[in-house]
Design a protein around this motif. Structure first.
Motif, mmCIF file in Angstrom:
data_model
loop_
_atom_site.group_PDB
_atom_site.id
_atom_site.type_symbol
_atom_site.label_atom_id
_atom_site.label_comp_id
_atom_site.label_asym_id
_atom_site.label_seq_id
_atom_site.Cartn_x
_atom_site.Cartn_y
_atom_site.Cartn_z
ATOM 1 N N ARG A 50 0.812 -1.213 0.000
ATOM 2 C CA ARG A 50 0.000 0.000 0.000
ATOM 3 C C ARG A 50 0.853 1.274 0.000
ATOM 4 N NH1 ARG A 50 -2.651 2.848 5.063
ATOM 5 N NH2 ARG A 50 -2.186 4.535 3.641
ATOM 6 N N TRP A 51 1.988 1.269 0.673
ATOM 7 C CA TRP A 51 2.774 2.505 0.794
ATOM 8 C C TRP A 51 3.374 2.922 -0.543
ATOM 9 C CZ3 TRP A 51 0.960 4.666 4.766
ATOM 10 C CH2 TRP A 51 0.743 3.989 5.958
ATOM 11 N N ASP A 124 -1.868 9.312 7.669
ATOM 12 C CA ASP A 124 -2.351 7.997 8.081
ATOM 13 C C ASP A 124 -2.076 7.675 9.554
ATOM 14 O OD1 ASP A 124 -3.498 5.335 6.636
ATOM 15 O OD2 ASP A 124 -2.174 4.795 8.277
ATOM 16 N N ARG A 125 -0.839 7.891 10.017
ATOM 17 C CA ARG A 125 -0.499 7.605 11.419
ATOM 18 C C ARG A 125 -0.256 8.911 12.167
ATOM 19 N NH1 ARG A 125 4.296 3.320 10.154
ATOM 20 N NH2 ARG A 125 3.038 1.607 9.340
ATOM 21 N N ASP A 172 3.271 2.025 16.451
ATOM 22 C CA ASP A 172 2.333 2.688 15.540
ATOM 23 C C ASP A 172 1.031 2.964 16.276
ATOM 24 O OD1 ASP A 172 0.605 3.441 13.539
ATOM 25 O OD2 ASP A 172 0.823 1.608 12.343
ATOM 26 N N ASN A 174 -1.722 3.755 15.173
ATOM 27 C CA ASN A 174 -2.848 3.102 14.490
ATOM 28 C C ASN A 174 -3.092 1.707 15.045
ATOM 29 O OD1 ASN A 174 -3.227 5.260 12.863
ATOM 30 N ND2 ASN A 174 -2.610 4.270 10.954
ATOM 31 N N ASN A 233 -3.591 -6.543 9.799
ATOM 32 C CA ASN A 233 -3.472 -6.057 8.412
ATOM 33 C C ASN A 233 -3.153 -7.231 7.487
ATOM 34 O OD1 ASN A 233 -0.712 -6.540 8.649
ATOM 35 N ND2 ASN A 233 -0.093 -4.551 7.830
HETATM 36 C C1 BGC Z 1 -1.580 1.425 8.366
HETATM 37 C C2 BGC Z 1 -1.939 0.126 7.689
HETATM 38 C C3 BGC Z 1 -0.667 -0.668 7.391
HETATM 39 C C4 BGC Z 1 0.216 -0.758 8.625
HETATM 40 C C5 BGC Z 1 1.561 -1.389 8.309
HETATM 41 C C6 BGC Z 1 -0.745 1.157 9.586
HETATM 42 O O1 BGC Z 1 -0.428 2.338 10.237
HETATM 43 O O2 BGC Z 1 -2.759 2.137 8.729
HETATM 44 O O3 BGC Z 1 -2.648 0.390 6.499
HETATM 45 O O4 BGC Z 1 -0.976 -1.960 6.964
HETATM 46 O O5 BGC Z 1 0.446 0.510 9.163
HETATM 47 O O6 BGC Z 1 2.302 -0.600 7.450
#
Ligand code: BGC
Length: 346
Positions: A50-51, A124-125, A172, A174, A233
């Motif tokens: 995804r990144w 995102d984070r 993280d 998240n 994930n």
């Molecule tokens: C993201 C996920 C990702 C994970 C690992 C998280 O902060 O929101 O989409 O899979 O990091 O990179």
């Protein structure tokens, strides 16, 4: 906050917090706004698929808007990420977009950027414990809720669901929010005896190998006597499924995920993974490009939410997400153009 005007207006009627951010340096004041702004993008990693998509779409949008991007990736290393940010500051970027490896460690990067008058968007984070300008993310608690709801709907009518939980990287923020969302759904079911967690652990740096080890350890301890793996994930789901394959259990155990990685969509089509959460990267990358340019040009922008990061209420833009299963793969990721039907169903 002296160099920035931040208004947080509470709208009682709508019960919504509307943040109006006027970027560091004021509305054009204190800084010459460049004709062709340069945005710095500091990434934790490019490990998960995804990144790479985030980077490519973000770069494409910024360039299409007549600006430039400098991208750096830190390979999950805080010292390197800090050096990357310092280098972007030295190169005089007009705004910084940071995807932190460690949300707490990157507070220092925000401080350094601010000393140089550069506004920071956390992508995102969340970056915690600092005077962050703006946060753009998906509804991360809802990600965890969707994962756990999928399991809740599959509890055997007579009996309980025996579960292995694999959380993300402790560094993280998240990962904690995904867990919080999962807990919202699971705690009452655990209390009612409908769900039993037989093993749980955090996957270091979200590594698939770490998820595989956790699954191996769970099987060594409990045998094959479990129904589901709540992987946070798709990367960790992949590691867990690898361990299941070695035990001849793949396809027999429910496995969750997140990101709609191509490999995960293929596993869902084949039946070894049960669900993923699709977070439209097109939306976050496009929105980030738009917001970063406004920050770079010192234009006002509006964020409807606010999230506390330990120091300030960070003006936040939240994006929505979708639960994906074998039944709606075509209706979601394929229809959206995120995945090609031929790639998913090989
Ligand atoms: C993201 C996920 C990702 C994970 C690992 C998280 O902060 O929101 O989409 O899979 O990091 O990179």
């Amino acid at each position: 906050m002296s160099a920035r005007i931040l208004l947080v207006l509470v709208s009682c009627a709508l019960s919504v917090i509307t943040g109006l951010v006027i970027a560091r340096g004021g509305a054009g004041g204190g800084k010459t706004v460049r004709q062709r702004p340069v945005i710095g993008l500091s990434m934790d990693t490019l490990k998960e698929e995804r990144w790479q998509v985030d980077r490519d779409l973000f770069t494409e949008k910024i360039k299409a808007a007549g600006a430039d991007v400098l991208v750096q990736s830190a390979n999950s290393n805080d010292a390197i990420q800090l050096q990357n940010v310092e280098s972007l500051i030295t190169q005089k970027v007009d705004a910084l977009v940071i995807i932190p490896h460690d949300g707490a460690a990157m507070a220092k990067a925000v401080k350094l950027a601010h000393q140089a008058g550069i506004p920071v968007l956390s992508y995102d984070r969340l970056i915690t414990d600092c005077d962050l300008d703006l946060y753009l993310t998906f509804d991360n608690v809802k990600v965890g809720e969707l994962q756990a709801k999928f399991l809740a709907e599959r509890i055997p009518a007579a009996g309980k669901l025996r579960l292995i939980r694999i959380y993300g990287a402790k560094t993280d923020n998240n990962a904690k929010l995904f867990k919080q969302g999962q807990d919202n759904v699971l705690q009452p079911l655990i209390a009612a005896g409908k769900v039993e967690v037989i093993f749980e652990d955090w996957a270091e740096d979200w590594k698939p190998e770490s998820a595989k080890k956790i699954t191996n350890a769970a099987i060594t301890k409990n045998g094959p006597n479990f129904d589901a793996i709540l992987a946070s994930n798709d990367g960790t789901a992949g590691g867990a499924i690898q361990a299941l394959m070695e035990e001849g259990l793949a396809g027999k155990i429910i496995v969750t995920g997140q990101d709609a990685d191509l490999a995960a969509c293929q596993r869902i089509a084949q039946g070894t993974q049960s669900m993923t959460v699709y977070k439209p990267i097109q939306s976050i990358a496009t929105k980030a490009a738009e917001l970063a340019l406004k920050l770079a040009q010192r234009k006002p922008l509006v964020a409807k939410d606010a999230i506390p990061n330990g120091q300030v209420e960070v003006p936040t833009v939240l994006l929505d997400i979708v639960s994906v299963t074998k039944e709606n793969l075509r209706e979601t990721v394929v229809k959206d153009g995120f995945r090609k039907e031929a790639d998913v169903f090989q």
